[in-house]
Design a protein around this motif. Structure first.
Motif, PDB file in Angstrom:
ATOM      1  N   ASP A   1       0.806  -1.227   0.000  1.00 20.26           N
ATOM      2  CA  ASP A   1       0.000   0.000   0.000  1.00 20.26           C
ATOM      3  C   ASP A   1       0.832   1.267   0.000  1.00 20.26           C
ATOM      4  O   ASP A   1       0.294   2.365   0.176  1.00 20.26           O
ATOM      5  CB  ASP A   1      -0.970  -0.001   1.178  1.00 20.26           C
ATOM      6  N   ALA A   2       2.148   1.140  -0.211  1.00 17.77           N
ATOM      7  CA  ALA A   2       3.015   2.315  -0.301  1.00 17.77           C
ATOM      8  C   ALA A   2       4.232   1.940  -1.152  1.00 17.77           C
ATOM      9  O   ALA A   2       4.718   0.800  -1.083  1.00 17.77           O
ATOM     10  CB  ALA A   2       3.444   2.798   1.078  1.00 17.77           C
ATOM     11  N   PHE A   3       4.735   2.894  -1.922  1.00 18.88           N
ATOM     12  CA  PHE A   3       5.719   2.571  -2.952  1.00 18.88           C
ATOM     13  C   PHE A   3       6.801   3.638  -3.032  1.00 18.88           C
ATOM     14  O   PHE A   3       6.699   4.713  -2.443  1.00 18.88           O
ATOM     15  CB  PHE A   3       5.009   2.427  -4.302  1.00 18.88           C
ATOM     16  N   VAL A   4       7.848   3.303  -3.803  1.00 17.01           N
ATOM     17  CA  VAL A   4       8.985   4.196  -4.042  1.00 17.01           C
ATOM     18  C   VAL A   4       9.294   4.144  -5.532  1.00 17.01           C
ATOM     19  O   VAL A   4       9.496   3.053  -6.077  1.00 17.01           O
ATOM     20  CB  VAL A   4      10.235   3.748  -3.251  1.00 17.01           C
ATOM     21  N   PHE A   5       9.342   5.282  -6.197  1.00 15.31           N
ATOM     22  CA  PHE A   5       9.723   5.319  -7.604  1.00 15.31           C
ATOM     23  C   PHE A   5      10.056   6.755  -7.996  1.00 15.31           C
ATOM     24  O   PHE A   5       9.817   7.688  -7.227  1.00 15.31           O
ATOM     25  CB  PHE A   5       8.625   4.750  -8.511  1.00 15.31           C
ATOM     26  N   GLY A   6      10.610   6.909  -9.186  1.00 16.81           N
ATOM     27  CA  GLY A   6      10.946   8.237  -9.681  1.00 16.81           C
ATOM     28  C   GLY A   6      11.732   8.105 -10.966  1.00 16.81           C
ATOM     29  O   GLY A   6      12.741   7.396 -11.003  1.00 16.81           O
ATOM     30  N   PHE A   7      11.278   8.774 -12.009  1.00 12.64           N
ATOM     31  CA  PHE A   7      11.911   8.609 -13.317  1.00 12.64           C
ATOM     32  C   PHE A   7      12.178   9.966 -13.964  1.00 12.64           C
ATOM     33  O   PHE A   7      11.445  10.932 -13.757  1.00 12.64           O
ATOM     34  CB  PHE A   7      11.008   7.772 -14.226  1.00 12.64           C
ATOM     35  N   LEU A   8      13.250   9.984 -14.750  1.00 12.58           N
ATOM     36  CA  LEU A   8      13.640  11.181 -15.495  1.00 12.58           C
ATOM     37  C   LEU A   8      13.605  10.879 -16.989  1.00 12.58           C
ATOM     38  O   LEU A   8      13.862   9.745 -17.405  1.00 12.58           O
ATOM     39  CB  LEU A   8      15.055  11.617 -15.108  1.00 12.58           C
ATOM     40  N   ASP A   9      13.305  11.920 -17.785  1.00 14.53           N
ATOM     41  CA  ASP A   9      13.380  11.764 -19.233  1.00 14.53           C
ATOM     42  C   ASP A   9      14.815  12.018 -19.695  1.00 14.53           C
ATOM     43  O   ASP A   9      15.729  12.254 -18.876  1.00 14.53           O
ATOM     44  CB  ASP A   9      12.361  12.663 -19.943  1.00 14.53           C
ATOM     45  N   ALA A  10      15.029  11.983 -20.989  1.00 17.45           N
ATOM     46  CA  ALA A  10      16.383  12.102 -21.538  1.00 17.45           C
ATOM     47  C   ALA A  10      17.019  13.453 -21.251  1.00 17.45           C
ATOM     48  O   ALA A  10      18.248  13.582 -21.246  1.00 17.45           O
ATOM     49  CB  ALA A  10      16.355  11.841 -23.040  1.00 17.45           C
ATOM     50  N   GLU A  11      16.194  14.469 -20.981  1.00 19.44           N
ATOM     51  CA  GLU A  11      16.718  15.804 -20.687  1.00 19.44           C
ATOM     52  C   GLU A  11      16.912  16.036 -19.191  1.00 19.44           C
ATOM     53  O   GLU A  11      17.300  17.139 -18.777  1.00 19.44           O
ATOM     54  CB  GLU A  11      15.778  16.872 -21.249  1.00 19.44           C
ATOM     55  N   GLY A  12      16.591  15.049 -18.385  1.00 15.26           N
ATOM     56  CA  GLY A  12      16.782  15.198 -16.951  1.00 15.26           C
ATOM     57  C   GLY A  12      15.606  15.823 -16.231  1.00 15.26           C
ATOM     58  O   GLY A  12      15.733  16.226 -15.072  1.00 15.26           O
ATOM     59  N   HIS A  13      14.457  15.888 -16.877  1.00 15.24           N
ATOM     60  CA  HIS A  13      13.240  16.394 -16.242  1.00 15.24           C
ATOM     61  C   HIS A  13      12.393  15.205 -15.768  1.00 15.24           C
ATOM     62  O   HIS A  13      12.593  14.075 -16.207  1.00 15.24           O
ATOM     63  CB  HIS A  13      12.443  17.255 -17.215  1.00 15.24           C
ATOM     64  N   ALA A  14      11.453  15.468 -14.891  1.00 18.91           N
ATOM     65  CA  ALA A  14      10.569  14.406 -14.427  1.00 18.91           C
ATOM     66  C   ALA A  14       9.851  13.764 -15.610  1.00 18.91           C
ATOM     67  O   ALA A  14       9.313  14.465 -16.473  1.00 18.91           O
ATOM     68  CB  ALA A  14       9.552  14.973 -13.438  1.00 18.91           C
ATOM     69  N   ASP A  15       9.863  12.445 -15.666  1.00 20.40           N
ATOM     70  CA  ASP A  15       9.132  11.713 -16.700  1.00 20.40           C
ATOM     71  C   ASP A  15       7.684  11.589 -16.232  1.00 20.40           C
ATOM     72  O   ASP A  15       7.287  10.606 -15.610  1.00 20.40           O
ATOM     73  CB  ASP A  15       9.767  10.343 -16.914  1.00 20.40           C
ATOM     74  N   LEU A  16       6.910  12.611 -16.550  1.00 20.56           N
ATOM     75  CA  LEU A  16       5.539  12.666 -16.053  1.00 20.56           C
ATOM     76  C   LEU A  16       4.653  11.586 -16.663  1.00 20.56           C
ATOM     77  O   LEU A  16       3.707  11.130 -16.018  1.00 20.56           O
ATOM     78  CB  LEU A  16       4.949  14.051 -16.313  1.00 20.56           C
TER      79      LEU A  16
END
Length: 229
Positions: free
Chosen positions: A88-103
């Motif tokens: 019920d709780a998670f950890v994640f985070g991604f960036l695109d090729a330019e270093g911005h948040a991969d929304l």
């Protein structure tokens, strides 16, 4: 409720989890494959850890080393599988090729999690613009924590950034809790605590014998005592 600082410990299996809880951990981050800096554990590992301890768990959603999302359909499927198992709780985070948040990737996962709480992990330390990233993510459901060292080079280098961001607590983009981790040492704690930072994340520090050995309850207890002093 207690106002004590949060101590989160990385756990790879049920043995780690039991030792971390015995040492005073408040929460566990569940991962596998630390050679790749922590990937998504199996459903079976999650279930074994959930059965072994009663403290909160946050499960990593990450299928490859680095901060690119990779195949988002695979990530969504893993999230669905883990939710069905009770996560019920998670950890994640991604960036695109330019270093911005991969929304695109983040929002797909957030939709699958349907209100679960989550941590945006150390991708923030590799992004092109920390302030912009925080504000882009600020309104996403469930986001309540940023795991950060303040710098890709670890807490030693990141202290000025951590202190500056702590001073902005409550501003738009800065409402989420700061969870400090990544080269964190006991000697960092007084300065961080004095700045109002109240959540800390350890991995190797809980394993004096290295990653090939399990979590050491005594090592975790040393951190608990330092935070409670």
């Amino acid at each position: 409720m207690s106002n004590r600082a949060v101590l989160e410990v990385i756990a790879l299996d049920a043995e780690d989890a039991v030792a971390a809880q015995a040492g005073g951990a408040d929460r566990l981050e569940l991962v596998t494959d630390m050679a790749a800096d922590g990937l998504t554990p199996s459903r079976e590992t999650f279930a074994a850890i959930r059965a072994a301890v009663d403290i909160p768990l946050r499960v990593m959603l990450r299928t490859a080393d680095g901060f690119a999302a990779g195949d988002i359909d695979v990530l969504v499927a893993r999230a669905h599988e883990l939710r069905e198992a009770g996560a019920d709780a998670f950890v994640f985070g991604f960036l695109d090729a330019e270093g911005h948040a991969d929304l695109v990737a983040v929002e797909r996962l957030v939709a699958e999690l349907d209100g679960c709480r989550w941590t945006y992990h150390r991708a923030i330390d590799r992004c092109a613009d920390r302030d912009a990233l925080r504000k882009q993510l600020a309104d996403l459901p469930g986001l309540d924590t940023f795991l950060t060292a303040g710098s890709p080079d670890g807490v030693d280098a990141g202290i000025p950034t951590l202190l500056a961001e702590a001073a902005r607590s409550g501003e738009p983009g800065y409402q989420a809790q700061v969870l400090v981790g990544g080269g964190l040492h006991l000697h960092h704690l007084p300065q961080l605590l004095a700045a109002g930072i109240d959540a800390f994340h350890i991995g190797g520090a809980a394993r004096p014998a290295g990653w090939s050995a399990p979590v050491d309850a005594a090592a975790v207890r040393e951190w608990r005592k330092a935070l409670d002093a």
